[in-house]
Scaffold this active site. Structure first.
Site, PDB file in Angstrom:
ATOM      1  N   GLN A 177       0.863  -1.302   0.092  1.00 54.67           N
ATOM      2  CA  GLN A 177      -0.066  -0.147   0.042  1.00 54.67           C
ATOM      3  C   GLN A 177       1.068   1.126  -0.079  1.00 54.67           C
ATOM      4  O   GLN A 177       1.175   1.812   1.169  1.00 54.67           O
ATOM      5  CB  GLN A 177      -0.800   0.090   1.182  1.00 54.67           C
ATOM      6  CG  GLN A 177      -2.078  -0.788   1.095  1.00 54.67           C
ATOM      7  CD  GLN A 177      -2.887  -1.251   2.589  1.00 54.67           C
ATOM      8  OE1 GLN A 177      -1.839  -1.505   3.643  1.00 54.67           O
ATOM      9  NE2 GLN A 177      -4.005  -1.323   2.754  1.00 54.67           N
ATOM     10  N   ASP A 209     -10.189   7.554   5.655  1.00 52.39           N
ATOM     11  CA  ASP A 209      -9.437   6.337   6.302  1.00 52.39           C
ATOM     12  C   ASP A 209      -7.799   7.089   6.749  1.00 52.39           C
ATOM     13  O   ASP A 209      -7.541   7.859   5.861  1.00 52.39           O
ATOM     14  CB  ASP A 209      -9.327   5.297   5.353  1.00 52.39           C
ATOM     15  CG  ASP A 209      -8.448   4.090   5.798  1.00 52.39           C
ATOM     16  OD1 ASP A 209      -8.775   3.485   6.534  1.00 52.39           O
ATOM     17  OD2 ASP A 209      -7.191   3.995   5.154  1.00 52.39           O
ATOM     18  N   GLU A 251     -11.015   9.191  10.611  1.00 47.22           N
ATOM     19  CA  GLU A 251     -10.583   7.987  11.295  1.00 47.22           C
ATOM     20  C   GLU A 251      -9.133   8.510  11.643  1.00 47.22           C
ATOM     21  O   GLU A 251      -8.142   8.455  11.120  1.00 47.22           O
ATOM     22  CB  GLU A 251     -10.293   6.888  10.494  1.00 47.22           C
ATOM     23  CG  GLU A 251      -9.877   5.605  11.391  1.00 47.22           C
ATOM     24  CD  GLU A 251      -8.984   4.829  10.696  1.00 47.22           C
ATOM     25  OE1 GLU A 251      -8.589   3.671  11.553  1.00 47.22           O
ATOM     26  OE2 GLU A 251      -8.198   4.942   9.901  1.00 47.22           O
TER      27      GLU A 251
END
Ligand code: NOJ
Ligand code: CA
Length: 555
Positions: A177, A209, A251
């Site tokens: 990622q 996120d 988040e």
């Protein structure tokens, strides 16, 4: 006029009064028998969510992805993963939710992409090309050495070497990622365009996120750096200008004084909501320590949220129960209490579901949920917790608590039975938690089930009104096992509710300094009076072990 504009509330601050429900498409309902949940299944179950009393659905990523991180490894932000259905299926789901007065918030994963994303493939292959600077490349892996590793179980560095480009790339999560390079303004434009794509479709908001990690600079921690906040302000400004009424929820697993920065200020607003990471683990700590002290001090340490903003409160989600926000001693204690099998631990947390964590014990489940529903902010329920579903710690990583929703007693609920039986803890068993024992069908018609209780509580929460938008004042209690607070209507009109929670495992009597002389207290659940405060605003209450009350203040 389209139907949705008739049934959706027109309140721009709808998220302050909403009960949210998190559900991963993959886990909800499989309608074509391929073993994966899909959007047809989501559509089929909209009536269930409406019946339960849900106001907004949060969908974790459902985009094209190699699924090496549950979809948080996005390979194409505009494509629905074919396993889940088509774009038309998504549109139908969104319309169906809106037609039932429910909003839909989707995950927006912009800190990183999958290494399969075409941007990354182009970036590796063509450093001088248009995507050459889309990621954070370096000739050395000796930069940003102050930055911590988040996935401590799998990663040893935040850098990974790419053979093709012959350079290292930066990643805060799995090495597949790569982090996007927000220093590059072309990345801003690309990200804003993806936001517009989904907002044009009609989604009601985004969960941002991993939002603290957008920028990293030498000598700093790579968390909550000023340009990260500046980018969120830019995203918010775009939404306010082009899509008023849509929302952002952050988040940001950060300490109280840092997490509030994600709301921004009146002049430079950022997110409408932020998850309350500091409070969550203390609920679990209190349940075992029998002391409300940690919760009280955490609630005291949380600065006021700006006008129009709200906390997102939660007990569990699709990740591990993170223990990042407690002290080392508290964490060690919580591992002992809640993770007796080392398999239950992942990274800095515990990969179990609510019901197994709380011994499948109704009084603990009710206490935790009643607290959740009356804390300042809007509650986020995690699918399956309304029926007390179990987990499967034989599955990898956080998949342990992402098993298929147990609609009825059919066997396929993601439990690897043979392996499960090897587990030495009798409480985590298919007998206790498998679909034969726990399912929607049997609980829906049983007024004494956890599901019916949850639904009644959501109805009551809506009726009382004050829990979403009301102010909170802590009430001092003579017993340290007791947490109590007053929730009063923001506008001054409507009911004030005194919430009382005992974490003691025994019956006790407690004296509460409510500060309102001579008011009667009416139990909101039973409708029965339970007493009145005296001339000095005190009241003495008898509380059962793990007892709690929502008490409406009378005249
Ligand atoms: C937080 C998500 O909730 C988690 O599931 C994911 O692995 C990381 N961010 C990386 O996207
Ligand atoms: Ca399917």
């Amino acid at each position: 006029m389209n139907k949705s504009t008739i049934t959706l509330s027109s309140d721009p601050e709808w998220y302050r009064k909403a009960v949210f429900y998190e559900v991963m498409v993959r886990s909800f309902l499989d309608t074509n028998g391929d073993g994966y949940g899909d959007f047809r299944g989501m559509i089929d179950k909209l009536d269930y969510l409406q019946w339960l009393g849900i106001d907004a659905i949060w969908l974790p990523p459902f985009f094209q992805s190699p699924l090496r991180d549950g979809g948080y490894d996005v390979a194409d932000y505009r494509e629905v993963l074919p396993t889940y259905g088509s774009t038309a299926d998504f549109d139908e789901f969104l319309q169906g939710a809106h037609d039932r007065g429910m909003r839909v918030v989707i995950d927006f994963v912009i800190n990183h992409t999958s290494d399969q994303h075409v941007w990354f493939q182009e970036s590796r292959a063509n450093p001088e090309g248009p995507f050459g600077d889309f990621y954070v490349w370096s000739d050395t892996d000796k930069k940003f050495e102050n930055v911590r590793i988040i996935f401590t179980d799998t990663e040893t560095s935040n850098w990974a070497f790419d053979e093709l480009r012959g350079q290292y790339y930066w990643h805060r999560f799995f090495s597949h990622q790569p982090d996007l390079n927000f220093e590059n303004l072309a990345v801003h434009e690309a990200v804003l365009d993806i936001a517009r794509y989904w907002l044009d479709k009609g989604v009601d908001g985004f969960r941002l996120d991993a939002i603290p990690y957008l920028y990293v600079s030498e000598g700093n921690t790579g968390e909550s750096e000023p340009p990260t906040h500046a980018f969120i302000q830019k995203l918010r400004a775009m939404m306010d200008r082009e899509y008023p009424g849509r929302m952002l929820v952050a988040e940001a697993c950060q300490q109280p004084h840092e997490v509030v920065d994600y709301f921004g200020t009146a002049e430079t607003p950022e997110c409408h909501m932020a998850f309350n990471f500091p409070v969550m683990p203390h609920i679990f700590y209190s349940l075992r320590s029998e002391s409300a002290a940690g919760l009280v001090s955490t609630l005291e340490s949380l600065p006021e949220v700006p006008s129009g903003a709200a906390w997102g409160v939660f007990l569990r989600n699709h990740d591990e129960l993170t223990l990042e926000m407690v002290t080392d001693e508290q964490r060690a204690q919580m591992y002992e209490w809640y993770s007796p099998d080392p398999r239950m631990t992942v990274n800095v947390g515990i990969r179990r579901r609510l019901a197994p964590l709380l011994d499948n014990d109704r009084s603990q489940l009710e206490l935790a949920n009643a607290l959740l529903l009356s804390l300042p902010g809007s509650p986020f329920l995690y699918y399956g917790d309304e029926i007390g579903m179990g987990d499967d710690i034989w599955l990898d990583d956080r998949d342990a608590s992402r098993t298929p929703m147990q609609w009825d007693d059919s066997a396929n609920a993601g439990f690897s039975t043979a392996e499960q039986d090897k587990l030495y803890l009798p409480v985590v068993s298919t007998e206790t938690f498998g679909p034969h024992a726990i399912n929607v069908a049997s609980q829906q018609n049983d007024p004494s089930s956890l599901l019916s209780w949850t639904r009644d509580m959501l109805t009551l929460r809506h009726r009382l009104g004050v829990f979403g938008t009301g102010t909170m004042n802590l009430v001092s209690a003579s017993d340290p096992s007791v947490l109590s607070f007053l929730r009063s209507p923001e506008s001054g009109r409507g009911d004030t509710v005194l919430s009382v929670f005992s974490f003691s495992h025994n019956t006790l009597g407690v004296r509460l300094s409510v500060g309102r002389p001579n008011v009667t207290l009416l139990d909101a659940v039973s409708g029965q009076p339970v007493g009145a405060t005296d001339d000095d605003g005190h009241v003495v209450l008898e509380l059962a072990a793990r007892g709690w009350h929502w008490l409406v203040l009378g005249p």
